[in-house]
Design a protein around this motif. Structure first.
Motif, mmCIF file in Angstrom:
data_model
loop_
_atom_site.group_PDB
_atom_site.id
_atom_site.type_symbol
_atom_site.label_atom_id
_atom_site.label_comp_id
_atom_site.label_asym_id
_atom_site.label_seq_id
_atom_site.Cartn_x
_atom_site.Cartn_y
_atom_site.Cartn_z
ATOM 1 N N GLY A 55 -7.156 18.369 21.462
ATOM 2 C CA GLY A 55 -6.189 17.277 21.437
ATOM 3 C C GLY A 55 -6.572 16.201 20.449
ATOM 4 N N THR A 56 -5.905 15.069 20.595
ATOM 5 C CA THR A 56 -6.156 13.919 19.736
ATOM 6 C C THR A 56 -6.170 12.645 20.568
ATOM 7 N N ILE A 57 -6.832 11.633 20.064
ATOM 8 C CA ILE A 57 -6.893 10.355 20.776
ATOM 9 C C ILE A 57 -5.806 9.405 20.299
ATOM 10 N N ASP A 58 -5.342 9.552 19.079
ATOM 11 C CA ASP A 58 -4.374 8.645 18.468
ATOM 12 C C ASP A 58 -2.973 8.918 19.009
ATOM 13 N N SER A 59 -2.326 7.896 19.565
ATOM 14 C CA SER A 59 -0.991 8.089 20.140
ATOM 15 C C SER A 59 0.085 8.281 19.080
ATOM 16 N N ARG A 60 -0.203 7.955 17.805
ATOM 17 C CA ARG A 60 0.770 8.178 16.737
ATOM 18 C C ARG A 60 0.807 9.629 16.294
ATOM 19 N N VAL A 61 -0.200 10.394 16.665
ATOM 20 C CA VAL A 61 -0.314 11.784 16.230
ATOM 21 C C VAL A 61 0.185 12.684 17.355
ATOM 22 N N ASP A 99 1.793 20.101 18.296
ATOM 23 C CA ASP A 99 2.719 21.165 18.672
ATOM 24 C C ASP A 99 1.954 22.324 19.317
ATOM 25 N N ASP A 100 2.663 23.404 19.635
ATOM 26 C CA ASP A 100 2.050 24.534 20.339
ATOM 27 C C ASP A 100 1.012 25.272 19.500
ATOM 28 N N ASN A 101 1.088 25.170 18.192
ATOM 29 C CA ASN A 101 0.170 25.882 17.305
ATOM 30 C C ASN A 101 -1.040 25.046 16.910
ATOM 31 N N LYS A 102 -1.304 23.972 17.628
ATOM 32 C CA LYS A 102 -2.424 23.070 17.336
ATOM 33 C C LYS A 102 -2.297 22.441 15.951
ATOM 34 N N ILE A 103 -1.063 22.219 15.519
ATOM 35 C CA ILE A 103 -0.814 21.485 14.284
ATOM 36 C C ILE A 103 -0.374 20.089 14.700
ATOM 37 N N PHE A 104 -1.048 19.097 14.167
ATOM 38 C CA PHE A 104 -0.768 17.716 14.511
ATOM 39 C C PHE A 104 0.132 17.117 13.442
ATOM 40 N N SER A 105 0.993 16.201 13.830
ATOM 41 C CA SER A 105 1.864 15.570 12.855
ATOM 42 C C SER A 105 1.998 14.086 13.178
ATOM 43 N N THR A 106 2.263 13.320 12.142
ATOM 44 C CA THR A 106 2.525 11.902 12.292
ATOM 45 C C THR A 106 3.607 11.527 11.295
ATOM 46 N N ALA A 107 4.431 10.585 11.646
ATOM 47 C CA ALA A 107 5.553 10.226 10.790
ATOM 48 C C ALA A 107 5.095 9.530 9.518
ATOM 49 N N ARG A 108 3.984 8.802 9.606
ATOM 50 C CA ARG A 108 3.559 8.005 8.456
ATOM 51 C C ARG A 108 2.062 7.821 8.481
ATOM 52 N N ARG A 116 0.837 -1.207 0.000
ATOM 53 C CA ARG A 116 0.000 0.000 0.000
ATOM 54 C C ARG A 116 0.869 1.253 0.000
ATOM 55 N N PRO A 117 0.352 2.323 -0.608
ATOM 56 C CA PRO A 117 1.115 3.579 -0.608
ATOM 57 C C PRO A 117 1.166 4.188 0.795
ATOM 58 N N GLU A 118 2.305 4.727 1.140
ATOM 59 C CA GLU A 118 2.504 5.369 2.442
ATOM 60 C C GLU A 118 2.883 6.826 2.222
ATOM 61 N N TYR A 119 2.439 7.689 3.100
ATOM 62 C CA TYR A 119 2.758 9.102 3.054
ATOM 63 C C TYR A 119 3.564 9.438 4.297
ATOM 64 N N LEU A 120 4.698 10.088 4.102
ATOM 65 C CA LEU A 120 5.618 10.351 5.203
ATOM 66 C C LEU A 120 5.568 11.809 5.628
ATOM 67 N N ASP A 121 5.933 12.042 6.876
ATOM 68 C CA ASP A 121 6.040 13.383 7.453
ATOM 69 C C ASP A 121 4.754 14.189 7.225
ATOM 70 N N CYS A 122 3.653 13.657 7.717
ATOM 71 C CA CYS A 122 2.332 14.248 7.498
ATOM 72 C C CYS A 122 2.012 15.296 8.553
ATOM 73 N N GLN A 123 1.344 16.350 8.127
ATOM 74 C CA GLN A 123 0.841 17.365 9.047
ATOM 75 C C GLN A 123 -0.666 17.458 8.891
ATOM 76 N N ILE A 124 -1.335 17.580 10.008
ATOM 77 C CA ILE A 124 -2.789 17.671 10.025
ATOM 78 C C ILE A 124 -3.157 19.002 10.665
ATOM 79 N N LYS A 125 -3.853 19.839 9.922
ATOM 80 C CA LYS A 125 -4.292 21.133 10.446
ATOM 81 C C LYS A 125 -5.807 21.092 10.563
ATOM 82 N N VAL A 126 -6.304 21.478 11.729
ATOM 83 C CA VAL A 126 -7.744 21.456 11.983
ATOM 84 C C VAL A 126 -8.175 22.864 12.378
#
Length: 161
Positions: A110-116, A119-128, A90-100
């Protein structure tokens, strides 16, 4: 692993192994380093779940996946082979940022997922991340804002990779 007394060793089963803090710190550091390098670490545990509480750190911080596969036969059988195939194809996407962003009545807390990670600006990130992944964002209603059916509430999420 730390040395336990003989009585402790006899009373402990495989699920209650005492792990030294240095070992846990190693897996936390390794997971953080892997995330910085864009490496997602998947772990498949076959048999019992001993050590899962230590290994979860390297998996969660790197954006990996943790699979627990029992050897005893069950209705589905062991899906290790199928899961390994899905991981490598399956295709994987690296160094992802999630802005809400939300309308004024709501705030992202906050978030429930421990992989996410947040940061201080309410920008969420996950490695993959892959197309099969999901995450949950925690929203809170501001007490002073009125929430009624007449108000339009908006939630916008963008994922960049």
């Amino acid at each position: 692993m730390t040395e336990a007394s003989e009585s402790e060793r006899e009373s402990n089963d495989d699920d209650n192994i005492v792990v030294d803090d240095e070992v846990v710190d190693f897996y936390i550091s390794a997971g953080a380093a892997a995330a910085l390098l864009g490496i997602g670490i998947d772990v498949a545990i076959v048999g019992n779940s001993a050590g899962i509480d230590v290994l979860q750190h390297i998996v969660c911080l790197s954006g990996g996946r943790l699979g627990l596969y029992r050897l005893e036969s069950d209705a589905e059988g062991c899906n290790l082979e199928k899961d390994a195939y899905k991981i490598v194809t399956r295709p994987e996407y690296l160094d992802c940022q999630i802005k809400v962003r939300t309308s004024n009545e709501l705030v992202v807390t906050g978030t429930i997922d421990s992989r996410v990670q947040e940061d201080d600006n309410k920008i969420f990130s996950t490695a993959r991340m892959s197309q099969e992944d999901s995450f949950a964002i925690i929203l809170e209603h501001k007490k002073r804002a009125s929430l009624s059916f007449r108000n339009n509430i908006c939630i916008q999420a963008t994922i960049s990779y």
